[in-house]
Write a protein that holds these residues in place. Structure first.
Motif, PDB file in Angstrom:
ATOM      1  N   PHE A 283      -2.152   2.512   4.498  1.00 24.66           N
ATOM      2  CA  PHE A 283      -1.697   3.861   4.151  1.00 24.66           C
ATOM      3  C   PHE A 283      -0.694   3.926   2.999  1.00 24.66           C
ATOM      4  CE2 PHE A 283       1.054   2.267   7.542  1.00 24.66           C
ATOM      5  CZ  PHE A 283       2.307   2.434   6.984  1.00 24.66           C
ATOM      6  N   LEU A 284      -0.356   2.790   2.367  1.00 25.88           N
ATOM      7  CA  LEU A 284       0.713   2.812   1.380  1.00 25.88           C
ATOM      8  C   LEU A 284       0.310   3.453   0.060  1.00 25.88           C
ATOM      9  CD1 LEU A 284       2.781  -0.497   1.467  1.00 25.88           C
ATOM     10  CD2 LEU A 284       3.457   1.804   2.135  1.00 25.88           C
ATOM     11  N   GLU A 285      -0.938   3.297  -0.352  1.00 21.29           N
ATOM     12  CA  GLU A 285      -1.339   3.742  -1.681  1.00 21.29           C
ATOM     13  C   GLU A 285      -1.067   5.234  -1.873  1.00 21.29           C
ATOM     14  OE1 GLU A 285      -5.090   3.273  -4.790  1.00 21.29           O
ATOM     15  OE2 GLU A 285      -5.451   3.090  -2.636  1.00 21.29           O
ATOM     16  N   GLY A 286      -0.259   5.539  -2.877  1.00 20.15           N
ATOM     17  CA  GLY A 286       0.090   6.917  -3.170  1.00 20.15           C
ATOM     18  C   GLY A 286       1.179   7.489  -2.278  1.00 20.15           C
ATOM     19  N   ARG A 287       1.686   6.674  -1.339  1.00 21.70           N
ATOM     20  CA  ARG A 287       2.679   7.190  -0.383  1.00 21.70           C
ATOM     21  C   ARG A 287       3.927   6.333  -0.290  1.00 21.70           C
ATOM     22  NH1 ARG A 287      -2.160   7.286   2.782  1.00 21.70           N
ATOM     23  NH2 ARG A 287      -3.056   9.380   2.971  1.00 21.70           N
ATOM     24  N   LEU A 288       4.086   5.369  -1.178  1.00 23.70           N
ATOM     25  CA  LEU A 288       5.247   4.493  -1.082  1.00 23.70           C
ATOM     26  C   LEU A 288       6.555   5.286  -1.165  1.00 23.70           C
ATOM     27  CD1 LEU A 288       6.151   1.563  -0.800  1.00 23.70           C
ATOM     28  CD2 LEU A 288       6.106   1.368  -3.295  1.00 23.70           C
ATOM     29  N   HIS A 289       6.525   6.408  -1.873  1.00 25.21           N
ATOM     30  CA  HIS A 289       7.740   7.227  -1.980  1.00 25.21           C
ATOM     31  C   HIS A 289       8.203   7.744  -0.633  1.00 25.21           C
ATOM     32  CE1 HIS A 289       4.451  10.163  -1.976  1.00 25.21           C
ATOM     33  NE2 HIS A 289       5.331  11.057  -1.559  1.00 25.21           N
ATOM     34  N   THR A 305       2.728  -6.953   0.559  1.00 22.33           N
ATOM     35  CA  THR A 305       1.698  -7.936   0.232  1.00 22.33           C
ATOM     36  C   THR A 305       0.323  -7.493   0.715  1.00 22.33           C
ATOM     37  OG1 THR A 305       2.161  -9.162   2.285  1.00 22.33           O
ATOM     38  CG2 THR A 305       3.349  -9.835   0.318  1.00 22.33           C
ATOM     39  N   ASP A 306      -0.698  -7.908  -0.056  1.00 18.44           N
ATOM     40  CA  ASP A 306      -2.100  -7.652   0.311  1.00 18.44           C
ATOM     41  C   ASP A 306      -2.334  -6.197   0.697  1.00 18.44           C
ATOM     42  OD1 ASP A 306      -2.905 -10.290  -0.162  1.00 18.44           O
ATOM     43  OD2 ASP A 306      -2.232 -10.918   1.820  1.00 18.44           O
ATOM     44  N   SER A 307      -1.697  -5.308  -0.023  1.00 15.16           N
ATOM     45  CA  SER A 307      -1.839  -3.878   0.216  1.00 15.16           C
ATOM     46  C   SER A 307      -2.107  -3.185  -1.122  1.00 15.16           C
ATOM     47  CB  SER A 307      -0.571  -3.295   0.855  1.00 15.16           C
ATOM     48  OG  SER A 307      -0.273  -3.920   2.083  1.00 15.16           O
ATOM     49  N   ARG A 308      -2.868  -2.112  -1.066  1.00 21.62           N
ATOM     50  CA  ARG A 308      -3.178  -1.385  -2.293  1.00 21.62           C
ATOM     51  C   ARG A 308      -2.037  -0.432  -2.640  1.00 21.62           C
ATOM     52  NH1 ARG A 308      -9.191   0.968  -2.424  1.00 21.62           N
ATOM     53  NH2 ARG A 308      -8.358   1.537  -4.481  1.00 21.62           N
ATOM     54  N   LEU A 309      -1.587  -0.516  -3.905  1.00 24.45           N
ATOM     55  CA  LEU A 309      -0.600   0.410  -4.433  1.00 24.45           C
ATOM     56  C   LEU A 309      -1.165   1.052  -5.692  1.00 24.45           C
ATOM     57  CD1 LEU A 309       2.827  -1.502  -4.180  1.00 24.45           C
ATOM     58  CD2 LEU A 309       1.860   0.140  -2.575  1.00 24.45           C
ATOM     59  N   SER A 310      -0.706   2.242  -5.995  1.00 24.06           N
ATOM     60  CA  SER A 310      -1.084   2.896  -7.244  1.00 24.06           C
ATOM     61  C   SER A 310      -0.001   2.607  -8.290  1.00 24.06           C
ATOM     62  CB  SER A 310      -1.217   4.404  -7.031  1.00 24.06           C
ATOM     63  OG  SER A 310       0.041   4.968  -6.693  1.00 24.06           O
ATOM     64  N   GLU A 311      -0.317   2.933  -9.536  1.00 23.21           N
ATOM     65  CA  GLU A 311       0.684   2.746 -10.578  1.00 23.21           C
ATOM     66  C   GLU A 311       1.894   3.646 -10.339  1.00 23.21           C
ATOM     67  OE1 GLU A 311       0.929   3.193 -15.442  1.00 23.21           O
ATOM     68  OE2 GLU A 311      -0.955   2.512 -14.517  1.00 23.21           O
ATOM     69  N   SER A 312       1.664   4.813  -9.791  1.00 19.64           N
ATOM     70  CA  SER A 312       2.788   5.701  -9.469  1.00 19.64           C
ATOM     71  C   SER A 312       3.661   5.120  -8.367  1.00 19.64           C
ATOM     72  CB  SER A 312       2.272   7.081  -9.061  1.00 19.64           C
ATOM     73  OG  SER A 312       1.491   6.999  -7.879  1.00 19.64           O
ATOM     74  N   ASP A 313       3.050   4.362  -7.434  1.00 22.67           N
ATOM     75  CA  ASP A 313       3.838   3.683  -6.403  1.00 22.67           C
ATOM     76  C   ASP A 313       4.773   2.658  -7.032  1.00 22.67           C
ATOM     77  OD1 ASP A 313       2.723   4.948  -4.114  1.00 22.67           O
ATOM     78  OD2 ASP A 313       0.988   3.623  -4.189  1.00 22.67           O
ATOM     79  N   LEU A 314       4.237   1.900  -7.982  1.00 19.07           N
ATOM     80  CA  LEU A 314       5.059   0.883  -8.643  1.00 19.07           C
ATOM     81  C   LEU A 314       6.176   1.538  -9.457  1.00 19.07           C
ATOM     82  CD1 LEU A 314       5.045  -2.183  -8.682  1.00 19.07           C
ATOM     83  CD2 LEU A 314       3.791  -2.103 -10.836  1.00 19.07           C
ATOM     84  N   THR A 315       5.869   2.666 -10.069  1.00 22.33           N
ATOM     85  CA  THR A 315       6.906   3.411 -10.787  1.00 22.33           C
ATOM     86  C   THR A 315       8.000   3.879  -9.836  1.00 22.33           C
ATOM     87  OG1 THR A 315       5.316   4.174 -12.451  1.00 22.33           O
ATOM     88  CG2 THR A 315       7.343   5.438 -12.225  1.00 22.33           C
ATOM     89  N   CYS A 316       7.584   4.400  -8.696  1.00 26.21           N
ATOM     90  CA  CYS A 316       8.541   4.839  -7.678  1.00 26.21           C
ATOM     91  C   CYS A 316       9.411   3.672  -7.218  1.00 26.21           C
ATOM     92  CB  CYS A 316       7.787   5.450  -6.500  1.00 26.21           C
ATOM     93  SG  CYS A 316       8.826   5.916  -5.100  1.00 26.21           S
ATOM     94  N   LEU A 317       8.778   2.514  -7.022  1.00 23.99           N
ATOM     95  CA  LEU A 317       9.512   1.327  -6.586  1.00 23.99           C
ATOM     96  C   LEU A 317      10.545   0.924  -7.626  1.00 23.99           C
ATOM     97  CD1 LEU A 317       9.850  -0.992  -4.575  1.00 23.99           C
ATOM     98  CD2 LEU A 317       8.005  -2.199  -5.762  1.00 23.99           C
ATOM     99  N   SER A 318      10.159   0.971  -8.905  1.00 21.18           N
ATOM    100  CA  SER A 318      11.073   0.550  -9.975  1.00 21.18           C
ATOM    101  C   SER A 318      12.276   1.473 -10.103  1.00 21.18           C
ATOM    102  CB  SER A 318      10.316   0.484 -11.301  1.00 21.18           C
ATOM    103  OG  SER A 318       9.946   1.786 -11.744  1.00 21.18           O
ATOM    104  N   GLN A 319      12.142   2.712  -9.651  1.00 23.49           N
ATOM    105  CA  GLN A 319      13.217   3.692  -9.782  1.00 23.49           C
ATOM    106  C   GLN A 319      14.027   3.887  -8.507  1.00 23.49           C
ATOM    107  OE1 GLN A 319      11.045   7.162 -11.041  1.00 23.49           O
ATOM    108  NE2 GLN A 319      10.730   6.402 -13.143  1.00 23.49           N
TER     109      GLN A 319
END
Length: 483
Positions: A283-289, A305-319
């Protein structure tokens, strides 16, 4: 027999006293407190039931670390201890010497028993070893209502649909005495797909005492939400590992959104969370925020690990403010092949001052992305371990990478896949090319002035008979190894 194996005079006295259990029990009233641990250990080894029950009732210390003496699921020993406690709890007036507050069933405190078993005179237990663990009232801020007479402390691992006899007996005993006894645990591990087995424990547990939780089983989102109602009450939780949550095909998208929200909202209650590990969840993809936005304090380590993330998730993580103090970051198995390198670059810059362990294994990062993040990577001044395995990489990219990592004085272990030039058109690994690569890498690594190990693995994994070890040169600090 060596001298160190000879029993001490005190041990001989204890063994002699235990030959007559009735006499041993009657002598407890006059026995110095310092002799209780040794006598208890001797009585436990000999299974002197009557003496053990009496020792439990007269125990002169706040904590009885019984778990350090028991074999796993020692039901007989548990029953003896609980029988002794029953006699104690039934008394309307506490005995003068009654100090016992915690029955500790964890497999800890071996040093306590060792020091009391006849060590040197100066080897008496320290104050820290003598006192009880922090109470539940202290763990939860002091609001526990009426103070119980006894706390039973243990680590829990639930692996089957039905509870084992040891745990079943203990739970029934605690349930019947819930006004007098509290059940608590520091570490709780769930490795059963049957969430209701865990629920039986959670309903009886003092959740404010739990510090570490590991959920490593195949649960669906509804099962996870069932657990989440208890997770949110673990106000002292410091470490959470969540692994293998899959999506049930029968759940509509709208219902799934509600379930995810119900779970992620619980993170707002985890004010002490320091280590978060999420592996193979659906359930993480698109919802990491939703997860990061609920965190109240900075994390010390984060593993997704071994989970799908979107580029927006990675952006959210970086911020996210929650990652600014990370000492460990693991994103292995998170595929970034089509991503812009910018979010990862910003993320590395945000953790550069603190990160010590960085794991980017099997992220699908290509050369252009790597080139973009190298300046940020070279600023990770505290980095000790860097895992970049299973990412396709050219020799030129590898040489550029090593030029940047050479500046990291604390880096002691680097792990990479063998560059693509070492393979032939059919994917076969060329021995001569490996030898050439070894020489080139040794030349690149020669300027290093601190100990360093560099591992290289073939793609996708080593094959028997296809392993090459590059020996350390006597004049070089680093070692380079091909596996």
């Amino acid at each position: 027999m060596e001298d160190q194996d000879l029993p001490t005079l005190v041990q001989l006295a204890a063994q002699s006293l235990l030959r007559n259990q009735a006499l041993a029990v009657s002598a407890l009233a006059d026995l110095p407190g310092e002799l209780f641990p040794l006598l208890f250990k001797e009585a436990f080894a000999r299974r002197c039931t009557a003496v053990l029950k009496a020792l439990v009732q007269a125990w002169p210390f706040p904590c009885l670390p019984l778990g350090a003496l028991m074999e796993a699921s020692d039901l007989e020993a548990l029953q003896v201890a609980l029988d002794g406690l029953d006699m104690l709890l039934a008394l309307t007036d506490r005995p003068r010497r009654w100090k016992l507050q915690v029955l500790d069933l964890r497999n800890l405190h071996h040093n306590f028993w060792k020091l009391w078993a006849g060590g040197d005179a100066d080897d008496s237990p320290t104050e820290a070893q003598m006192r009880r663990p922090k109470s539940l009232a202290e763990e939860s801020g002091g609001d526990m209502g009426a103070k119980p007479l006894l706390e039973v402390l243990m680590d829990l691992s639930i692996s089957q649909r039905t509870l084992d006899p040891f745990l079943s007996y203990l739970l029934l005993w605690v349930e019947k005495r819930k006004a007098l006894v509290l059940l608590s645990c520091k570490k709780f591990k769930i490795i059963t797909p049957h969430v209701h087995s865990a629920k039986k424990i959670l309903e009886k547990l003092q959740l404010g005492c739990v510090e570490e939780v590991e959920v490593n089983c195949n649960w669906t989102l509804p099962s996870l939400v069932t657990f989440a109602t208890y997770l949110g009450r673990m106000g002292n939780l410091r470490s959470l590992l969540l692994s293998h949550v899959h999506q049930a095909s029968s759940i509509a998208p709208e219902e799934q959104e509600q379930l995810v929200l119900r779970f992620t909202s619980q993170f707002a209650q985890l004010a002490c969370l320091q280590q978060l590990s999420i592996d193979s969840v659906c359930f993480l993809e698109g919802r990491l925020h939703q997860v990061l936005g609920c965190l109240r304090t900075p994390l010390e380590s984060l593993s997704i690990t071994d989970s799908r993330l979107s580029e927006s998730d990675l952006t959210c993580l970086s911020q996210s403010p929650s990652v600014r103090q990370l000492s460990g970051l693991n994103l292995s198995g998170v595929r970034m092949t089509g991503f812009s390198p910018e979010p990862l670059r910003v993320l590395l810059e945000s953790v550069a001052a603190t990160v010590k362990t960085l794991d980017l294994e099997d992220c699908g990062i290509h050369d252009a992305q790597l080139t973009a993040i190298l300046p940020a990577l070279s600023r990770c001044s505290s980095l000790t371990t860097f895992n970049y395995l299973r990412n396709p990489m050219s020799m030129a990219a590898l040489e550029s990478l090593l030029v940047h990592t050479v500046r990291l004085s604390h880096l002691s272990l680097e792990m990479y896949s063998t560059p693509l030039e070492a393979y032939g058109p059919q994917g076969s690994l060329h021995q001569w090319r490996l030898n050439q690569l070894r020489d080139e890498l040794m030349t690149t690594a020669e300027p290093l002035r601190h100990s360093r190990t560099v591992w290289f693995s073939t793609i996708p994994c080593p094959l028997p008979g296809n392993q090459v070890l590059i020996d350390e040169g006597a004049h070089l600090c680093p070692g380079c190894y091909f596996l």
